[in-house]
Design an enzyme around this catalytic site. Sequence first.
Site, PDB file in Angstrom:
ATOM      1  N   LYS A 181    -114.203 -25.744 -31.039  1.00 59.30           N
ATOM      2  CA  LYS A 181    -113.694 -26.161 -32.353  1.00 59.30           C
ATOM      3  C   LYS A 181    -114.049 -27.632 -32.623  1.00 59.30           C
ATOM      4  O   LYS A 181    -114.550 -27.981 -33.662  1.00 59.30           O
ATOM      5  CB  LYS A 181    -112.171 -25.953 -32.390  1.00 59.30           C
ATOM      6  CG  LYS A 181    -111.533 -26.302 -33.695  1.00 59.30           C
ATOM      7  CD  LYS A 181    -110.064 -25.910 -33.708  1.00 59.30           C
ATOM      8  CE  LYS A 181    -109.399 -26.430 -34.980  1.00 59.30           C
ATOM      9  NZ  LYS A 181    -107.998 -26.037 -35.079  1.00 59.30           N
ATOM     10  N   GLU A 185    -115.341 -30.223 -20.768  1.00 57.10           N
ATOM     11  CA  GLU A 185    -115.863 -29.116 -19.953  1.00 57.10           C
ATOM     12  C   GLU A 185    -116.966 -28.368 -20.686  1.00 57.10           C
ATOM     13  O   GLU A 185    -118.046 -28.110 -20.149  1.00 57.10           O
ATOM     14  CB  GLU A 185    -114.732 -28.120 -19.632  1.00 57.10           C
ATOM     15  CG  GLU A 185    -113.635 -28.665 -18.757  1.00 57.10           C
ATOM     16  CD  GLU A 185    -112.458 -29.213 -19.561  1.00 57.10           C
ATOM     17  OE1 GLU A 185    -112.685 -29.783 -20.655  1.00 57.10           O
ATOM     18  OE2 GLU A 185    -111.323 -29.094 -19.078  1.00 57.10           O
ATOM     19  N   GLY A 216    -107.078 -23.155 -32.105  1.00 54.79           N
ATOM     20  CA  GLY A 216    -107.970 -22.671 -31.043  1.00 54.79           C
ATOM     21  C   GLY A 216    -107.498 -21.349 -30.438  1.00 54.79           C
ATOM     22  O   GLY A 216    -108.254 -20.385 -30.334  1.00 54.79           O
ATOM     23  N   ARG A 217    -106.216 -21.298 -30.060  1.00 59.40           N
ATOM     24  CA  ARG A 217    -105.729 -20.080 -29.383  1.00 59.40           C
ATOM     25  C   ARG A 217    -105.514 -18.919 -30.337  1.00 59.40           C
ATOM     26  O   ARG A 217    -105.203 -17.811 -29.920  1.00 59.40           O
ATOM     27  CB  ARG A 217    -104.459 -20.401 -28.593  1.00 59.40           C
ATOM     28  CG  ARG A 217    -103.353 -21.027 -29.411  1.00 59.40           C
ATOM     29  CD  ARG A 217    -102.294 -21.654 -28.532  1.00 59.40           C
ATOM     30  NE  ARG A 217    -101.332 -22.432 -29.301  1.00 59.40           N
ATOM     31  CZ  ARG A 217    -101.491 -23.713 -29.626  1.00 59.40           C
ATOM     32  NH1 ARG A 217    -102.586 -24.358 -29.275  1.00 59.40           N
ATOM     33  NH2 ARG A 217    -100.558 -24.350 -30.319  1.00 59.40           N
ATOM     34  N   GLU A 273     -99.073 -22.420 -24.721  1.00 63.38           N
ATOM     35  CA  GLU A 273     -99.552 -23.624 -25.405  1.00 63.38           C
ATOM     36  C   GLU A 273     -98.846 -23.770 -26.751  1.00 63.38           C
ATOM     37  O   GLU A 273     -98.713 -24.872 -27.275  1.00 63.38           O
ATOM     38  CB  GLU A 273    -101.092 -23.566 -25.594  1.00 63.38           C
ATOM     39  CG  GLU A 273    -101.703 -24.933 -25.862  1.00 63.38           C
ATOM     40  CD  GLU A 273    -103.215 -24.961 -25.746  1.00 63.38           C
ATOM     41  OE1 GLU A 273    -103.742 -25.426 -24.712  1.00 63.38           O
ATOM     42  OE2 GLU A 273    -103.890 -24.520 -26.691  1.00 63.38           O
ATOM     43  N   HIS A 296     -97.940  -3.017  -6.915  1.00 67.94           N
ATOM     44  CA  HIS A 296     -98.141  -3.253  -5.484  1.00 67.94           C
ATOM     45  C   HIS A 296     -98.240  -4.747  -5.180  1.00 67.94           C
ATOM     46  O   HIS A 296     -98.777  -5.150  -4.155  1.00 67.94           O
ATOM     47  CB  HIS A 296     -99.402  -2.518  -5.021  1.00 67.94           C
ATOM     48  CG  HIS A 296     -99.280  -1.035  -5.235  1.00 67.94           C
ATOM     49  ND1 HIS A 296     -98.715  -0.202  -4.303  1.00 67.94           N
ATOM     50  CD2 HIS A 296     -99.584  -0.269  -6.313  1.00 67.94           C
ATOM     51  CE1 HIS A 296     -98.713   1.039  -4.791  1.00 67.94           C
ATOM     52  NE2 HIS A 296     -99.221   1.026  -6.001  1.00 67.94           N
ATOM     53  N   LYS A 304    -106.167 -35.208 -20.112  1.00 62.59           N
ATOM     54  CA  LYS A 304    -107.562 -35.467 -20.508  1.00 62.59           C
ATOM     55  C   LYS A 304    -107.865 -36.970 -20.435  1.00 62.59           C
ATOM     56  O   LYS A 304    -108.926 -37.384 -19.974  1.00 62.59           O
ATOM     57  CB  LYS A 304    -107.814 -34.994 -21.946  1.00 62.59           C
ATOM     58  CG  LYS A 304    -107.818 -33.481 -22.144  1.00 62.59           C
ATOM     59  CD  LYS A 304    -108.139 -33.147 -23.595  1.00 62.59           C
ATOM     60  CE  LYS A 304    -107.891 -31.677 -23.888  1.00 62.59           C
ATOM     61  NZ  LYS A 304    -108.000 -31.337 -25.305  1.00 62.59           N
TER      62      LYS A 304
END
Length: 575
Positions: free
Chosen positions: A218, A224, A279-280, A367, A400, A525
Amino acid sequence: MASSARASSKAWSKLKKHAMEEISEVHLAELLRDERRCAAFRATLGDLVYDYARQRATPETLSLLVQLADEHGLAQKIEKMFRGEPINLTEDRAVLHVALRAPRDETVWPKQVRLPETALAQVHAVLADIERFSGRVRSGRDWTGATGKPLTDVVSIGIGGSYLGPEFVYEALRTDPRASAAAKGRRLRFLANVDPIDVHRALEGLCPETTLVVVVSKTFTTAETMLNARTLKHWIVSALGDAAVSKHMVAVSTNTEAVSAFGIDPQQGMFRFWDWVGGRFSVCSAVGLVPLSLQYGFDVMREFLQGAHEIDKHFAMERDWRKNIPVLMGLFGVWNASFLGHDTRALLPYSQALLRFAPHIQQVDMESNGKGVDIHGGPLLDPNATGVVNFGEPGTNGQHSFYQLMHQGRVVPADFIGFRRSQAPIELEGEVVSNHDELMSNFFAQPDALAIGKTREELLAEGVPPELVNHKTFPGNRPSSSLLCDCLDARTVGRLLALYEHRTAVEGFIWNLNSFDQWGVELGKILAKRVRNEMAQRRKTTTKEQGVRTSAAEWNASTRFLLDSYFDPMSSAGH
Ligand SMILES: O=P(O)(O)OC[C@H]1O[C@](O)(CO)[C@@H](O)[C@@H]1O
């Protein structure tokens, strides 16, 4: 607002009292014996069933939760969202991911929830570009690589909201017969982590000549993503030369300048989205649609958008909260966290194809609602309960693993998701049930095991040795909801996505926080940038002769020690 909202919310105080005085006294085993309650505690939408009979709630609880929603202006908050008002106050932004999946000519909606015309026009212009572009690449002729070969493989670079949702949808459709037929001969990989190992894994078996890289960000500044983008640019350029970038790299972003500065021509290779898409919440924008249309074709993805839109419409238009599935999901989320005190919840899809659903919803929810102040910066309405820890795993694998704790340890409210039909059915001769029925037997059994449990008396009657009775007792009374749908196809993937996006919004609206900003990711950050600068400095100045420079005094003693030890293992010897 926080304290005044609480003071003025009669339903809040009533729910507190109700939870303490009434609900604490009833057991789910008893509630489930009430046939009328069971019949009332479900909502349907087409083939989709949401059964909440296993919530620790009575009809009185539901009435109070509906009252809570009304006292907190839920209807008005939903309307503001759909109309595109800047409800993300700290960033002064609208929250319009619902516009990403609305038909262009959607005019039937009442004006309280009518989506802004300009947003719809922008969305559909980009969707048309994506349809054209993905068709050209997939044709293997109209858009080829620099050496003329078809681009059969795609690497989608992005992190957080620019990665988790697309990967969840990719996995969900990988075994859907229609999507998998459309993906024949194609590969889609995701590159998210800045860890070089992830580069290695994403590129394994790929060749620059046949690979298209989609850089999804965005902001187009995320450290990263940009390092990974430079790494893959280098991979392409060193094999095919500078000119290959225009054929092998495209971008999805809101930041035209940065895309251009990176070396991708915005006119040719950029798909836009807008600051009103968080973003999410961006899976339905070019963020998801570009890589996923390249893999599965635009027609499949259109169905995905239609599925999400169905839920949006239901969410916006169904004003009887008892029938509005995402609202019910949100209200029970608030109930479990704020009134029953459960700060964790599990998402348990009985479909292996949903293996990346929980990680995506983890980001959507944590978030969004993991906040320390209310929407106006004041104290939280419920400081203990906002931001629920979300985790999950497909069944039966989870059974499990962590279900032991859910049955006999902590109480973890759960959502079970199941399907009437499998994407990939298997029926073996001689077996009593199909493989899918076997899976679904667990889907039906586990919620009852959690809710009803098993008493000492039952165990003793079964002849369990007395010394094992305590170990084998199941307290029950553990809440869950069950979502049942026909089959996991593109439409249903879209519906599931929208249901959970709206659950988070409803909870944020009731808790009166801003679900659409994320200031809490910033400090880390900034600190990482400082460490990066120090690392660069040290790598430059460190020579064999000089030895390793010790850390600057600005770090605390622990960080200083760890940094020194990272650069020189000998420096930590003897500690
Ligand atoms: O799409 P971008 O700008 O690269 O951001 C990636 C992600 O980073 C975050 O800002 C924080 O982790 C997320 O909200 C976002 O989805």
